[in-house]
Design an enzyme around this catalytic site. Structure first.
Site, short mmCIF file in Angstrom:
data_model
loop_
_atom_site.label_atom_id
_atom_site.label_comp_id
_atom_site.label_asym_id
_atom_site.label_seq_id
_atom_site.Cartn_x
_atom_site.Cartn_y
_atom_site.Cartn_z
N ASP A 22 5.50 -3.90 -5.71
CA ASP A 22 4.21 -3.51 -5.16
C ASP A 22 3.65 -4.74 -4.46
O ASP A 22 4.09 -5.87 -4.70
CB ASP A 22 3.27 -2.99 -6.25
CG ASP A 22 2.11 -2.17 -5.65
OD1 ASP A 22 1.91 -2.24 -4.41
OD2 ASP A 22 1.42 -1.46 -6.40
C1 BGC Z 1 -0.59 -0.22 -3.80
C2 BGC Z 1 0.66 0.49 -3.34
C3 BGC Z 1 0.75 0.44 -1.86
C4 BGC Z 1 0.75 -1.01 -1.41
C5 BGC Z 1 0.85 -1.19 0.08
C6 BGC Z 1 -0.70 -1.62 -3.21
O1 BGC Z 1 -1.94 -2.15 -3.46
O2 BGC Z 1 -0.62 -0.30 -5.20
O3 BGC Z 1 0.66 1.81 -3.81
O4 BGC Z 1 1.89 1.12 -1.40
O5 BGC Z 1 -0.47 -1.60 -1.83
O6 BGC Z 1 -0.29 -0.77 0.72
#
Ligand code: BGC
Length: 744
Positions: free
Chosen positions: A265
């Site tokens: 993530d």
């Molecule tokens: C989120 C993800 C997301 C990623 C990219 C993170 O803060 O938890 O679900 O895909 O950001 O935007």
């Protein structure tokens, strides 16, 4: 002239043959060659530096390919409800392109509420087409974290509280996306069930709950051929889930044989040695400020960048892990950007809007319809008053990473007006939420109102006196502490004084329809005063049209709840065990919060059913404008061998006067076991469409896995001999029709 062209052509041919003579067979470029041969060929040509380059980001949402070999960069995008606008190279802000306004599809809770795997395939395909057209290789979605508490701000992005429903609904979405040559990136693996303290929550969960509740949907996706998966932010067994030995190495790659790439993530990677050893393959988002902190290029300073290369050069780590990671990245590239499958995609097509509208209207759950107030007649020539901020508020902006820049979003008010026929539709705001500014460069919708809360409420109540019907469009929104990433809700009551406003309006006009827009359960203290209630979710670009389709009866409601609506927060499983179960207890010597999933496997309806707590609306519940009757259930046998099966058959009749769809749900109960088992568990369902008076039979075949629990001592699934009951019912709360049998 002709002579000159001939000389040029000969020169070109010579140049081409010089290249091909040097490299006769670049297998990795051959789309017809077997995947593993392409991978090994490309890997054998890459330098260590090139290998390091492909396993971490080069920008906010992309990672590098191998330019020297003509292997393209990897482009990712959120996900999961539409394809996010292009952002700047180094920050979250949208870059201001003019060709990246997408179609927003209903949020995943809504998709789960359709209980229709065919619609999930449609959803995956249309969003996959949009992603492919936009040149995205990895779509960051869908999400299948189980709904553990109604306070989790991100429940709207997931598929509800039941592992079986989530498994059945997530697989077609993934297949639909991937058939376009776009990798789905299933998130957030695993145990990411709250947003509060999301980077510092350390989950303690029994192996049984892990296997029975939190992992099945991830496993189903892997079994069906998932290409990429995203680790979660939080910790389990004191290791972050983006580099967690047990979940990634042992379970995902070991037991389940996942051959794709584990993506961190954004900012979820914290340690080079752990990231090397514990199964992370691609690191993203570690620094949000790419060019002014870190080395000359901050991406070089990522955990899986120069620090990793340095360890290799110093001989402190070998290259086996690196090669494994690179193989996984190469597989991803060959399955997506360098795949001949998938074509060129399509964007903003009428078919995509049609899919959004259909999924949206099939997702809406009719919770109450006393006196058959709904559907309204578009030819009735009545006076309708729409009340509520959610009737005019855009819901695609806000909520965190799933927010979108849309080509259009039909508001509930506009949808109702367009479908109202010769009824007159007036509007009163009634209440207002806090004003928010731009979201990552997406301009805020200006719906500011200078009037006080009292003025807004008084106006709505006064106008409600003089109309035939009031449609209250309220609920939550995408602001922090509503349905929004990075924060949880403080409680389950409706914000902004809506409860008292609804009660006031109901006093002056009993014909009130509540359209609750949320991705989460809310308390409804006014439920006895409000005859009609609809759960309408976040429905994306066609929201208003989908809602109007139900209100005016163009579509007969068929959505069913993918999670329980409790009466009060105190009734919910995580709340029953106090702070240690949610939001966790902070350690004295660090900022880690230990969260104990004390309720074990008793999550969602498994809790309410076993503890005999009556919910406001049970899991699986939803009404229709017609009625259904279940006939007696028959079983093909009364006894079953361990490797045998029994088929249960039940006739279901449409006893009303219009066509409608019923979702027949099959729950299994173990009458006596050596461990505490939930009162019932969903093990099958089928959505059938019935004409008035029509009867169809629905069958369900039970096998040993449907009867098993995860035995921690044996580390295996076990079905204990004894009596079991199978119930076919319209919800987890209904009695339905049952039959019992014995497992020998
Ligand atoms: C989120 C993800 C997301 C990623 C990219 C993170 O803060 O938890 O679900 O895909 O950001 O935007």
């Amino acid at each position: 002239m002709i002579l000159r062209n001939l000389i040029l052509a000969a020169g070109c041919l010579a140049a081409v043959s010089a290249v091909t003579a040097k490299e006769p067979s670049r297998v990795y470029l051959d789309p017809e060659a077997p995947l593993e041969q392409r991978v090994e060929d490309a890997l054998s040509r890459m330098t260590t530096e090139e290998k390091i380059a492909v396993i971490h980001a080069q920008s906010k949402f992309s990672s590098r390919g191998v330019p020297r070999l003509g292997i393209p960069d990897v482009w990712t995008s959120d996900g999961p409800h539409g394809v996010r606008p292009e952002v700047f190279w180094d920050d979250w802000n949208q870059a201001g392109f003019t060709n990246d306004s997408c179609v927003a599809f209903p949020a995943l809770t809504a998709l789960a509420a359709t209980w229709d795997p065919a619609l999930s395939l449609l959803y995956g395909n249309v969003i996959g087409e949009e992603a492919r057209y936009r040149g995205k290789d990895i779509l960051l979605g869908p999400g299948v974290n189980i709904y553990r508490t109604p306070l989790n701000g991100r429940n709207f992005e997931y598929m509800g509280e039941d592992p079986y429903l989530a498994s059945v609904m997530v697989v077609p979405y993934i297949n639909g996306v991937q058939q376009n040559g776009v990798a789905a990136c299933l998130k957030h693996y695993a145990l990411n069930n709250n947003e509060i303290n999301r980077h510092t929550s350390n989950v303690h969960v029994s192996d049984r709950a892990l296997r029975e509740i939190y992992l099945p949907a991830f496993k189903a996706a892997v079994d069906s051929g998932l290409w990429t998966i995203m680790g979660a932010y939080n910790l389990y067994q004191d290791e972050h889930l983006c580099h967690n030995k047990r979940t990634l190495n042992d379970i995902l790659k070991g037991e389940w044989g996942f051959d794709g790439a584990v993506v961190s993530d954004w900012g979820g990677c914290h340690d080079t040695p752990q990231a090397i050893a514990n199964g992370l393959d691609m690191e993203f988002g570690s620094w949000t400020n790419g060019l002014t902190s870190g080395l000359a290029n901050a991406y070089d300073n990522y955990y899986l960048a120069q620090p990793y290369l340095k360890l290799i050069k110093e001989g402190k780590v070998g290259t086996a892990e690196l090669d494994d990671k690179v193989r996984r990245v190469l597989r991803t590239i060959f399955r997506t950007a360098m795949s001949p499958v998938g074509g060129y995609g399509s964007f903003l097509s009428p078919e995509h809007y049609e899919a959004a509208r259909r999924i949206g209207s099939d997702a809406i759950v009719l919770l109450q319809n006393n006196g058959s107030l709904l559907p309204l007649d578009s030819a009735a020539g009545k006076k309708i008053l729409v009340v509520g901020e959610n009737a005019i508020k855009m819901m695609t902006v806000g909520g965190g990473s799933s927010q979108l820049k849309v080509q259009r979003e039909v508001s509930p008010l506009d949808g109702i007006r367009a479908a109202a026929g010769n009824n007159a539709v007036a509007y009163a705001r009634g209440y207002k939420s806090e004003v928010r500014g731009d979201q990552d460069g997406l301009p805020a919708q200006d719906i500011s109102d200078p009037r006080s809360d009292k003025e807004l409420a008084d106006e709505a109540v006064a106008m409600a006196r003089d109309v035939d019907v009031v449609i209250f469009v309220g609920g939550l929104n995408k602001n922090p502490h509503n349905d929004c990433e990075d924060s949880d809700r403080p409680d389950i009551t409706l914000p902004y004084g809506q409860d008292s406003l609804i009660a006031e309006i109901a006093k002056v006009n009993p014909n009130i329809v509540m359209v609750n827009i949320s991705g989460n359960a809310v308390a409804m203290p006014w439920i006895k005063e409000v005859p009609a209630v609809m759960q309408a979710w976040y429905l994306g670009s066609e929201a208003g049209n989908s809602i109007a389709d139900i209100i005016f009866g163009k579509v007969n409601p068929s959505g069913r709840l993918p999670f329980t609506f409790p009466v009060r927060l105190a009734d919910t499983p995580a709340a029953a065990f106090g702070e240690k179960a949610y939001p966790g207890i902070k350690r004295e010597d660090s900022d880690i919060y230990d969260i104990d999933y004390t309720e074990g496997v008793l999550v969602g309806y498994r809790w309410y059913g076993t503890k005999k707590i009556k919910p406001l609306f049970p899991f699986g519940y939803g009404l229709s404008y017609t009625t259904f009757e279940y006939g007696p259930m028959t079983a093909s046998a009364k006894e079953m061998d361990a490797d045998g099966e029994i088929t249960f058959t039940i006739p279901v009749t449409n006893t009303g006067s219009r066509e409608g769809a019923e979702t027949v749900q099959f729950y299994v109960s173990d009458q006596k076991a050596s461990v505490e088992r939930p009162a019932k568990e969903l093990k099958g369902f089928e959505k059938i469409v019935l004409a008035p008076g029509e009867t169809k039979t629905v069958t369900f075949t039970v096998r040993k896995p449907d009867l098993s629990f995860y035995d921690e001592a044996k580390a295996a699934w076990v079905a204990e001999p004894g009596r079991f009951t199978v119930t076919a019912a319209p919800s987890a709360g209904a009695k339905g029709r049952s039959a019992t049998f014995t497992l020998k």
